[in-house]
Design a protein around this motif. Structure first.
Motif, short mmCIF file in Angstrom:
data_model
loop_
_atom_site.label_atom_id
_atom_site.label_comp_id
_atom_site.label_asym_id
_atom_site.label_seq_id
_atom_site.Cartn_x
_atom_site.Cartn_y
_atom_site.Cartn_z
N PRO A 1 38.25 18.09 0.19
CA PRO A 1 38.01 19.36 0.90
C PRO A 1 37.14 20.31 0.07
O PRO A 1 37.35 20.46 -1.14
N HIS A 2 36.20 20.96 0.76
CA HIS A 2 35.37 21.98 0.14
C HIS A 2 34.55 22.68 1.21
O HIS A 2 34.32 22.13 2.28
N GLY A 3 34.12 23.89 0.94
CA GLY A 3 33.17 24.55 1.82
C GLY A 3 33.77 25.11 3.10
O GLY A 3 34.98 25.28 3.25
N GLY A 4 32.86 25.40 4.05
CA GLY A 4 33.23 26.07 5.29
C GLY A 4 33.19 25.17 6.50
O GLY A 4 33.31 23.93 6.40
N THR A 5 32.98 25.78 7.67
CA THR A 5 33.07 25.05 8.95
C THR A 5 31.89 25.42 9.84
O THR A 5 31.72 26.60 10.19
N ALA A 6 31.10 24.44 10.22
CA ALA A 6 29.95 24.67 11.11
C ALA A 6 29.89 23.52 12.12
O ALA A 6 29.16 22.54 11.95
N MET A 7 30.69 23.64 13.18
CA MET A 7 30.84 22.54 14.13
C MET A 7 29.55 22.20 14.87
O MET A 7 29.30 21.04 15.21
N GLY A 8 28.72 23.20 15.12
CA GLY A 8 27.46 22.93 15.79
C GLY A 8 26.59 21.97 15.00
O GLY A 8 25.94 21.07 15.56
N ARG A 9 26.58 22.13 13.69
CA ARG A 9 25.81 21.21 12.83
C ARG A 9 26.41 19.81 12.85
O ARG A 9 25.67 18.82 12.82
N TRP A 10 27.74 19.72 12.89
CA TRP A 10 28.38 18.41 12.97
C TRP A 10 27.95 17.68 14.24
O TRP A 10 27.65 16.48 14.22
N LEU A 11 27.93 18.43 15.34
CA LEU A 11 27.60 17.82 16.64
C LEU A 11 26.13 17.41 16.69
O LEU A 11 25.78 16.34 17.22
N ARG A 12 25.25 18.25 16.16
CA ARG A 12 23.81 17.91 16.16
C ARG A 12 23.55 16.63 15.37
O ARG A 12 22.76 15.78 15.79
#
Length: 442
Positions: A140-151
């Motif tokens: 685990p590390h960092g933040g959360t950017a779901m849009g980038r995961w989906l792209r």
């Protein structure tokens, strides 16, 4: 080979001057290969007003992407990341040889952890073992950017354009991107793959994952405990691999002067199809439904038609099931005007049932929103209405969920009282399960 049948439940009779037509379209997909062993699903013989069609040829290949939230919050408690790695391994082990797959690490960035390049790899004993080793190294590390995961997932799927594309997204938190960024990502990914979303713990937002799953033709569900992940992932992979027909759409034609007020899936869960409509011509819209396995789905259609003279009969809508651009089955929705009040006021039982199921979902979601806003009067009214509808539909699972948020004094009348102490997980479970429906009794 998959055989489709399409049937209509409606009261076609309208009063003089009326123009609102309701119908429930039941689409059954039957696997004829399994039918001989008694395991197929669907109707073997079309009924009145029902047509059928078949799809032939080899089933398309499958592509699976596992998206794991590896943000810093997954470390607390440590069981979350441990069980997330175990769940990913379970999903990988469930992939048969030949399935294309990848694993994505989700933080404030998106990274392909296996294979170490932006493309899918074919499942084999060697690649499954290598993927497992890569997953075991996740921290685990960092933040959360779901849009980038989906792209990134959409880019991976593009490397296998002929496959049926499915992804599992697991998170324990809230998206750190703006709403505009997430919406742009969803617009870019719509049609590229289907995505089932899972939230673990109590710190993620149901409405956020519902937004993703709705746009990407998937489901959203709460995993109360990290230990639930592995079994859930196995089930999701099995369900995805059972889908043998890709790119299925409902095509709705309405005559000149008529408009579609709404089209929504009502079984096995409520899903509004209108936002995903694609215009075919001025009178016809396609509504994507994703890939199909054997099973039954039902849709509630409401059409406004120009009123006609008593005794007239018109075709109010024609609903076709389109697979790979080809119409494989079709149903007709009629409108007949009458002076007979007994005929025009009769409510079709299936239509009535699913009207209630959609109202139940809205009542739960609006009632929970009112509760969170401190509007106890509205919350009691709405959640009481939900209890009444659930009781009428004999929906014991919904009543159980509701009973953890409100005291149900009388489900038949909808008499409820708000509980003073409600576990957040119970509230989230009710919200996430609000769109699940029970089938109509026939």
């Amino acid at each position: 080979m998959i055989t489709f049948t399409c049937d209509v439940s409606q009261n076609e009779f309208l009063a003089d001057g009326a123009g609102e037509v309701h119908a429930v379209i039941t689409v059954a997909a039957r696997d004829e290969t399994a039918a001989g062993s008694g395991t197929g699903t669907g109707r073997p013989v079309p009924g009145p007003g029902e047509t059928h069609g078949e799809t032939h040829g080899d089933a398309p290949g499958a592509a699976e992407v596992i998206i794991l939230d590896c943000s810093g919050s997954m470390e607390y408690p440590q069981s979350k990341i441990i069980e997330a790695r175990r769940a990913a391994q379970a999903a990988i082990d469930a992939l048969p040889d030949g399935v294309a797959f990848a694993v994505v690490e989700g933080t404030e960035q998106a990274r392909v952890v296996y294979p170490e390049r932006r493309e899918l790899v074919t499942a084999s004993a060697e690649t499954r073992a290598a993927a497992g080793r890569a997953v075991a190294r996740l921290r685990p590390h960092g933040g959360t950017a779901m849009g980038r995961w989906l792209r990134l997932t959409a880019q991976l799927m593009a490397s296998r354009p002929d496959a049926i594309h499915h992804a599992i997204l697991l998170t324990d938190g809230q998206n750190g991107e703006s709403g505009r960024a997430l919406e742009a990502a969803l617009a870019a990914c719509q049609g590229a793959f289907q995505c089932d979303c899972r939230g673990v713990g109590a710190d993620w937002r149901v409405d956020e994952l519902r937004q993703i799953s709705t746009r990407l033709l998937g489901t959203v569900s709460l995993l109360r405990e990290p230990a639930e992940m592995a079994d859930d992932f196995r089930a999701l992979v099995a369900k995805a691999l059972a889908r043998g027909v890709a790119d299925v759409a409902l095509r709705v034609w309405t005559p000149k002067g008529s408009t579609t007020r709404f089209l929504r899936q009502v079984s096995p869960e409520v899903d509004d199809l209108m936002p995903r409509a694609v215009e075919v011509n001025p009178f016809t819209r396609d509504h994507p439904t994703g890939a199909w396995a054997a099973g039954i789905r039902e849709y509630h259609l409401c059409v406004d038609v120009p009123p006609a003279d008593v005794g007239d009969e018109r075709l109010a809508a024609r609903v076709s099931l389109v697979v790979g651009g080809e119409v494989v089955t079709q149903a007709r929705v009629r409108a007949v005007w009458t002076e007979d009040a007994e005929l025009s006021t009769r409510i079709d039982g299936v239509v009535a049932h699913y009207t209630g199921q959609a109202e139940l979902a809205r009542a739960v979601q609006d009632g929970l929103a009112a509760r969170r806003a401190g509007d106890e009067v509205s919350a009691v009214t709405l959640l009481g209405r939900a209890a009444r509808i659930a009781a009428a539909a004999d929906d014991g699972a919904m009543l159980d969920r509701l009973g953890k948020v409100v005291e149900i004094d009388d489900p038949v009348t909808g008499a409820v009282r708000l509980r003073h102490e409600v576990a957040k997980l119970d509230e989230m479970d009710l919200d996430a399960g609000s769109t699940l429906t029970v089938p109509a009794k026939r």
